[in-house]
Design an enzyme around this catalytic site. Sequence first.
Site, PDB file in Angstrom:
ATOM      1  N   ARG A 165     117.733  28.668  79.553  1.00  0.00           N
ATOM      2  CA  ARG A 165     119.158  28.692  79.191  1.00  0.00           C
ATOM      3  C   ARG A 165     119.742  30.086  79.381  1.00  0.00           C
ATOM      4  O   ARG A 165     120.874  30.245  79.807  1.00  0.00           O
ATOM      5  CB  ARG A 165     119.336  28.280  77.726  1.00  0.00           C
ATOM      6  CG  ARG A 165     119.398  26.777  77.510  1.00  0.00           C
ATOM      7  CD  ARG A 165     119.109  26.415  76.068  1.00  0.00           C
ATOM      8  NE  ARG A 165     120.207  26.708  75.160  1.00  0.00           N
ATOM      9  CZ  ARG A 165     120.077  26.735  73.839  1.00  0.00           C
ATOM     10  NH1 ARG A 165     118.915  26.501  73.275  1.00  0.00           N
ATOM     11  NH2 ARG A 165     121.115  26.991  73.073  1.00  0.00           N
ATOM     12  N   ARG A 193     114.780  21.656  67.793  1.00  0.00           N
ATOM     13  CA  ARG A 193     115.379  21.052  68.978  1.00  0.00           C
ATOM     14  C   ARG A 193     114.604  21.475  70.220  1.00  0.00           C
ATOM     15  O   ARG A 193     114.170  22.614  70.326  1.00  0.00           O
ATOM     16  CB  ARG A 193     116.836  21.486  69.118  1.00  0.00           C
ATOM     17  CG  ARG A 193     117.720  20.842  68.093  1.00  0.00           C
ATOM     18  CD  ARG A 193     119.131  21.343  68.155  1.00  0.00           C
ATOM     19  NE  ARG A 193     119.423  22.080  69.388  1.00  0.00           N
ATOM     20  CZ  ARG A 193     120.625  22.554  69.680  1.00  0.00           C
ATOM     21  NH1 ARG A 193     121.607  22.381  68.838  1.00  0.00           N
ATOM     22  NH2 ARG A 193     120.842  23.225  70.787  1.00  0.00           N
ATOM     23  N   ARG A 253     115.172  28.234  64.077  1.00  0.00           N
ATOM     24  CA  ARG A 253     116.151  27.200  63.774  1.00  0.00           C
ATOM     25  C   ARG A 253     115.470  25.853  63.564  1.00  0.00           C
ATOM     26  O   ARG A 253     114.701  25.414  64.404  1.00  0.00           O
ATOM     27  CB  ARG A 253     117.125  27.094  64.940  1.00  0.00           C
ATOM     28  CG  ARG A 253     118.527  27.029  64.479  1.00  0.00           C
ATOM     29  CD  ARG A 253     119.560  27.470  65.397  1.00  0.00           C
ATOM     30  NE  ARG A 253     119.578  26.839  66.711  1.00  0.00           N
ATOM     31  CZ  ARG A 253     120.648  26.915  67.503  1.00  0.00           C
ATOM     32  NH1 ARG A 253     121.724  27.545  67.104  1.00  0.00           N
ATOM     33  NH2 ARG A 253     120.614  26.369  68.690  1.00  0.00           N
ATOM     34  N   ARG A 285     135.107  29.994  81.307  1.00  0.00           N
ATOM     35  CA  ARG A 285     133.709  29.867  81.710  1.00  0.00           C
ATOM     36  C   ARG A 285     133.539  30.235  83.177  1.00  0.00           C
ATOM     37  O   ARG A 285     132.429  30.492  83.626  1.00  0.00           O
ATOM     38  CB  ARG A 285     133.277  28.403  81.551  1.00  0.00           C
ATOM     39  CG  ARG A 285     132.449  28.150  80.332  1.00  0.00           C
ATOM     40  CD  ARG A 285     131.968  26.718  80.292  1.00  0.00           C
ATOM     41  NE  ARG A 285     132.150  26.157  78.964  1.00  0.00           N
ATOM     42  CZ  ARG A 285     131.437  26.506  77.910  1.00  0.00           C
ATOM     43  NH1 ARG A 285     130.462  27.384  78.022  1.00  0.00           N
ATOM     44  NH2 ARG A 285     131.659  25.975  76.736  1.00  0.00           N
ATOM     45  N   LYS A 329     127.807  34.484  68.474  1.00  0.00           N
ATOM     46  CA  LYS A 329     129.249  34.299  68.606  1.00  0.00           C
ATOM     47  C   LYS A 329     129.843  33.484  67.455  1.00  0.00           C
ATOM     48  O   LYS A 329     130.892  33.827  66.926  1.00  0.00           O
ATOM     49  CB  LYS A 329     129.588  33.597  69.924  1.00  0.00           C
ATOM     50  CG  LYS A 329     129.602  34.535  71.108  1.00  0.00           C
ATOM     51  CD  LYS A 329     129.960  33.776  72.372  1.00  0.00           C
ATOM     52  CE  LYS A 329     128.921  32.698  72.643  1.00  0.00           C
ATOM     53  NZ  LYS A 329     129.218  31.860  73.787  1.00  0.00           N
TER      54      LYS A 329
END
Length: 214
Positions: free
Chosen positions: A171, A160, A127, A92, A16
Site C-alpha cells: 500500500r 485486517r 490495529r 488524488r 491524517k
Amino acid sequence: MVNKNIIFLGMPGSGKGTVSANLEKKTNIVQISTGDIFREEIKNKTKLGIEIQKIVESGSYVPDNITNEIVKNKIFALEKENKKFILDGFPRTIHQAQFLDGLNFNNYVVIYLSIDADVVIKRLSERFFCPKCKRTYNLSSFRSKKHPYCEIDETQLIQRADDQPEAVKKRLDVYENQTKPLIDFYKDKNKLFTIDSNRNIDLIIKDILDIIID
Ligand SMILES: [Zn+2]
C-alpha cells in the site's frame, strides 16, 4: 484565527485522521471528506446521489467530473460561511489538482505528513478490529479493556488483511507512486509544507497551527 485552508497529503497510517480530528477540536476548521459527502448525497437521494449509488454499486470508482463538482459545491458553501477547511483525500490526481487551481482557490497550504515505512507498519500492526460491532482498537492508543476480545460484545478481535506487514508495504509503494506527482506539483507552487509525522501528535499539531494561524 485560522486563515488558511489545508490540503492533506500523507500515506495510510501517517495520522491524517487523528490530526484532522484534533485540528477540528482545537479550531473552527472543518474537514471535507469526499466519502462522507458521497454517503450524504446517497442518503438524501439527490439526483447526484442516485447517480453515485449506481456507480458505487457497479463496483467502479466515482469519476473525476462528479468528485470535482461535489468538492467545488462544498468549498463554495463553506467559503460563503467564511469557514476554513481541510481537504483530505482530494486531490488524488494532477487532473483534480488542476481543477482546484481553476477555481481560483489560492488561500491554502499543502501539508504533507511524512512518515517512515517502519513506523506505519508498527502503527497498523497494532490495529485490531471487531468483526461484529466494527470497532477499531489500537494496542498503544486505544486498547480493548478485554483484549484480545472486544470490550463491548466480547467477540474475538481480528487484524485486517491489508494491515499485515506485507500488505502495508505494498500500500505504501502504491501511495508513494500516486502521490509523488502531487508533491512535486505543489512544491513547484511553493505551497508544500512537509511535517515529520514520526513524532508525538502534539508536536505535529503545533507545527501545523504555526502554519495556518496568523
Ligand atoms: Zn465488538
